[in-house]
Design an enzyme around this catalytic site. Structure first.
Site, short mmCIF file in Angstrom:
data_model
loop_
_atom_site.label_atom_id
_atom_site.label_comp_id
_atom_site.label_asym_id
_atom_site.label_seq_id
_atom_site.Cartn_x
_atom_site.Cartn_y
_atom_site.Cartn_z
N GLU A 1 57.49 24.26 82.03
CA GLU A 1 57.51 25.55 81.50
C GLU A 1 58.46 26.38 81.98
O GLU A 1 58.67 26.58 83.46
CB GLU A 1 56.04 26.32 82.25
CG GLU A 1 55.46 27.37 81.88
CD GLU A 1 54.29 27.82 82.34
OE1 GLU A 1 53.34 27.21 82.28
OE2 GLU A 1 54.32 28.99 82.95
N GLU B 1 60.78 38.36 83.68
CA GLU B 1 59.99 38.86 84.73
C GLU B 1 60.91 38.99 85.92
O GLU B 1 60.88 40.40 86.61
CB GLU B 1 58.81 38.06 85.10
CG GLU B 1 57.98 38.63 86.40
CD GLU B 1 56.78 37.89 86.53
OE1 GLU B 1 56.64 36.71 86.00
OE2 GLU B 1 56.25 38.03 87.60
N LYS C 1 55.99 24.52 86.12
CA LYS C 1 57.26 25.39 85.87
C LYS C 1 58.45 24.74 86.64
O LYS C 1 58.55 23.95 87.46
CB LYS C 1 56.95 26.83 87.17
CG LYS C 1 55.70 27.47 86.28
CD LYS C 1 55.70 28.97 87.11
CE LYS C 1 54.37 29.77 86.55
NZ LYS C 1 54.34 31.05 87.09
N ASP D 1 58.33 30.34 91.41
CA ASP D 1 57.76 31.33 90.33
C ASP D 1 59.11 31.89 89.63
O ASP D 1 59.27 32.99 89.67
CB ASP D 1 57.06 32.36 90.44
CG ASP D 1 56.24 33.00 89.58
OD1 ASP D 1 56.28 32.37 88.42
OD2 ASP D 1 55.56 34.28 89.67
N GLU E 1 46.11 31.85 91.66
CA GLU E 1 45.90 33.43 91.49
C GLU E 1 44.46 33.99 91.18
O GLU E 1 44.55 34.96 90.36
CB GLU E 1 47.00 33.84 90.87
CG GLU E 1 48.25 33.57 91.13
CD GLU E 1 49.39 33.93 90.39
OE1 GLU E 1 49.33 34.31 89.22
OE2 GLU E 1 50.39 34.23 91.04
N LYS F 1 45.10 27.52 83.23
CA LYS F 1 45.27 28.10 84.41
C LYS F 1 44.05 27.98 85.24
O LYS F 1 43.25 28.76 84.95
CB LYS F 1 45.90 29.31 84.34
CG LYS F 1 46.38 30.18 85.58
CD LYS F 1 47.09 31.62 85.65
CE LYS F 1 47.24 32.12 86.94
NZ LYS F 1 48.07 33.22 86.79
C1 BDP Z 1 53.56 34.83 87.56
C2 BDP Z 1 53.56 36.10 87.14
C3 BDP Z 1 52.06 36.49 86.46
C4 BDP Z 1 51.37 35.28 85.87
C5 BDP Z 1 51.78 33.90 86.76
C6 BDP Z 1 51.26 32.70 85.93
O1 BDP Z 1 53.63 37.20 88.06
O2 BDP Z 1 51.89 37.56 85.92
O3 BDP Z 1 50.20 35.15 85.75
O4 BDP Z 1 52.94 33.73 86.93
O5 BDP Z 1 52.15 31.95 85.44
O6 BDP Z 1 55.17 34.83 87.36
O7 BDP Z 1 50.14 32.57 85.67
#
Ligand code: BDP
Length: 717
Positions: free
Chosen positions: A403, A409, A376, A381, A307, A303
């Site tokens: 993914e 979540e 994803k 998300d 973020e 990753k």
């Molecule tokens: C989001 C989550 C976070 C993950 C991020 C990811 O909230 O905790 O780190 O995706 O996929 O869904 O990297």
């Protein structure tokens, strides 16, 4: 409308003949092997009295032992083990160890390394069940398939099955931290007891491997994508190696998430610039070190520049330059890089849903041949519903790995019954139109659309130390469905649910039918009571649990629910057409054309693509506002229906598992009502429209909902 979408038939009449059920805690998952009775027992007793096996490897032994365990438990008598097949044998054979296989009317061509066939054949005039494969791992997968059939209680007379996985890498991604917390984990602590590894290898690791192998899962990324640099230090490599040793006989490879800045953070280099030769040399040496400890190490998951995670863009290099540098280090050992496309930047004002495509699409063709880009299912998300990610179909020269998130979540976490099989299926069967009609996402990721041999699919695991592994009995179904779809992405969610229900409870249709019915509509119900009509990401700041559509105070604009729903006096929804962010242009023209107009946009994605007036009429004839309220009501009503369905199953399900589900469904109804009431209270404060006739007013004023807090929500990073 409520009654149209919601018709339950409760078979109370059959309760009188309910079977006796023993208490269970869910630890055995779908590998329960309950004692067979009646014809099922006599069938097994004549078809599976012994196991013939010549192969001697660790995997063959595991296959043999699983058959002994399963058949022993089901019949009450352990099968004997013989060198050669006899009447009533299960014959596990590979060409290398069983020359007699050559005279059988079976062809192993095309089965590859992992495929198998199961067939009733005749040996010396006797019927024998042959499980044949090119490699021992195929024998193990075949043994599990046979045990599935045997537990189903059906005929075992004339079996003729061939099966090969359609996707090469079928992986779990654990978001597990070194301190045993699990990011977005709702089933207790991490099952990896890092502190006591590598010496202590508890029995759960073996059961984990068995469960995964039973589904054909062949790899696991042990640590969180938000990785710590220590994961790649010698002590942790030794710990990963210990796990790899346990998993190896089950055909499961170990992978690690790699933090981009590891060499810098460990104090070994001053830079992590991928084009700096020192950096490349550091990673090469690191790969060599890992492969010394784990000769079949799978590779890295990364990753980067997402973020707040470091990445090559910190050095003005692109994702391909970063991925390729790591890929070069792994290449001599046969390892791969899974580079995540989950990127969006705080300083990019463009629609978050567009950013990954904008970053990655131009890099198509630039990735090394041992890199997969992991995407994803949707562009934002893991929402209850998202249109498929626009990268699928847009990068034909790059193997794209799917993914999915198995842990829920955004779908009610551990307690809500929201079967994800239907969500997975919906994405996999979506048509990208990349090469005309029929270019499904499944065909993109299984490599058949663009001729890729390196293919993959990953599921973010929902596993923890809870006795039932996944936080609830029904969450096990999501792990199960992921594994089965990874083997064959065209298997339907309903068939998988039937299989799972039969294995988890009993093949008795009085249980399977209602359980499957509950499961099949459950995800749509969650969509309805959380984010109907294409809404997304309006969860609270408390770990994405509970409603929070009013939230507008978070640091980054795209972390705030108001960014996603854009409700105002005129209407609601995110305009992603040409008059808005124009995200639709990232899709094939056939799709973009359809999405350009409200009237041709699928209603269940409406507010994802359009800002729609509150009074606009939908195809049902209702206004958008009325329809929104009705969808919230339908979601709640479905959960009430599940509670009734489940209550009627009390006589058929053991007390512990019955009670857990009963309680969780009660909690789910509370959640659903809360979502419904909070969202209606909030949206009504903006729409200023009256509730449609018959819809109940929220129980509390909006401020009451806004004041709700869920501190200590599990899984919060
Ligand atoms: C989001 C989550 C976070 C993950 C991020 C990811 O909230 O905790 O780190 O995706 O996929 O869904 O990297």
């Amino acid at each position: 409308m409520l009654t149209r979408l919601f018709s339950w038939s409760i078979a109370l009449a059959s309760i009188a003949a309910a079977p006796a059920v023993m208490a269970e805690d869910g630890y055995d998952l779908w590998l329960r092997y309950p004692k067979a009775e009646g014809t099922a027992l006599s069938t097994l007793s004549s078809h599976a009295t012994s196991i013939a096996i010549a192969a001697q490897g660790d995997t063959a032994k595991v296959a043999r032992d699983e058959l002994i365990r399963g058949l022993g438990k089901m019949t009450g008598v352990n099968p004997t083990v013989a060198g050669t097949p006899q009447a009533g044998s299960i014959w596990l054979a590979t060409p290398a160890t069983d020359p007699a296989l050559a005279s059988q009317p079976v062809k192993l061509d095309g089965l590859g390394d992992e495929g198998y066939l199961i067939r009733t054949v005749t040996v010396n005039g006797n019927p024998v069940t042959l499980i044949a494969a090119n490699r021992e791992i195929g024998l193990l997968y075949g043994a599990f398939h046979y045990l599935r059939l045997a537990q189903g209680g059906g005929s075992l007379d004339r079996i003729d099955i061939r099966s090969t996985p359609k996707i090469k890498l079928r992986l779990l991604n654990h978001w597990d931290n070194l301190d045993r917390t699990v990011e977005r984990g709702y089933a207790g602590q991490s099952i990896w007891d890092w502190w006591r590894l590598p010496e202590w290898k508890g029995p759960r690791y073996t059961d984990y491997a068995r469960a995964n192998a039973s589904l054909g899962i062949n790899g696991t990324v042990l640590n969180n994508v938000n990785a710590k640099p220590e994961s790649l230090t010698a002590p942790y490599i030794a710990k990963a190696a210990a796990l790899a040793d346990v998993f190896r006989p089950y055909g499961i490879k170990v992978y690690l998430s790699a933090r981009w800045s590891t060499p810098v953070e460990l104090g070994e280099l001053k830079t992590a610039d991928p084009l700096d030769p020192q950096v490349a040399a550091w990673w090469k040496a690191k790969a060599d070190e890992i492969y010394k400890a784990i000769p079949d190490f799978g590779g890295f998951l990364v990753k980067a520049n997402s973020e707040g995670q470091p990445g090559p863009q910190d050095y003005k290099r692109n994702h391909a330059e970063g991925a390729n540098m790591l890929a070069a280090a792994l290449k001599p050992h046969g390892g791969i890089v899974m580079w995540r496309a989950f990127v969006y930047a705080h300083d990019n004002p463009d629609d978050r849903a567009k950013q990954a495509y904008a970053d990655f699409k131009p890099l198509d063709g630039q990735f090394a041949d041992n890199v997969l880009v992991q995407v994803k299912n949707g562009a934002i998300d893991f929402q209850p519903r998202e249109p498929f990610h626009p990268l699928f179909g847009a990068m034909p020269k790059t193997p794209l790995m799917m993914e999915f998130q198995i842990t829920k979540e955004y779908l009610g976490q551990s307690t809500n019954l929201t079967y994800l099989g239907t969500l997975f299926q919906e994405t996999l069967e979506s048509d990208t139109y990349a090469k005309g009609k029929g270019s499904t996402v499944a065909k993109v990721i299984d490599g058949s659309l663009d001729g890729h041999k390196l293919t993959g699919i990953a599921g973010v695991a929902n596993i923890g130390v809870d006795r039932d592994w996944s936080g609830s009995i029904f969450n096990q179904a999501d792990w199960y469905a992921f594994g089965r779809l990874a083997w064959d992405p065209e298997l339907g969610a309903e068939g998988i649910a039937r299989e799972w229900a039969a294995l988890t409870f009993s093949p008795d249709r009085r249980i399977v039918d209602p359980v499957v019915r509950m499961m099949m509509g459950s995800r749509e119900a969650a969509v309805n009571y959380m984010t109907p009509l294409g809404l997304a990401h309006i969860m609270s700041v408390y770990g994405h649990y509970g409603p929070g559509p009013w939230v507008d105070t978070l640091d980054r604009p795209e972390w705030n629910p108001v960014y996603y729903h854009r409700a105002d006096a005129q209407g609601i929804g995110f305009d992603r057409t040409a008059t808005g962010s124009n995200a639709i242009a990232q899709y094939a023209p056939e799709i973009a054309r359809r999405l350009a107009k409200v009237s041709t946009t699928p209603e269940n994605e409406l507010l994802w693509w359009h800002h729609v007036g509150w009074d606009q009429k939908l195809s049902s004839g209702e206004t958008l506002w009325d329809s929104l309220v009705h969808h919230y009501d339908q979601g709640v009503a479905y959960v009430q229906g599940m509670r009734q369905q489940w209550a009627a199953l009390r006589p058929y399900v053991d007390a512990d598992r019955f009670k857990q589900t009963e309680t969780f469904l009660m909690m789910q109804e509370q959640d659903a009502r809360l979502w419904r009431n909070a969202c209606i209270a909030y949206f009504q404060s903006i729409s200023k429209r009256p509730l449609p006739a018959g819809a109940a007013a929220p129980e509390h004023p909006l401020e009451w909902y806004k004041a709700l807090k869920w501190p200590y929500n599990p899984g919060q990073p």
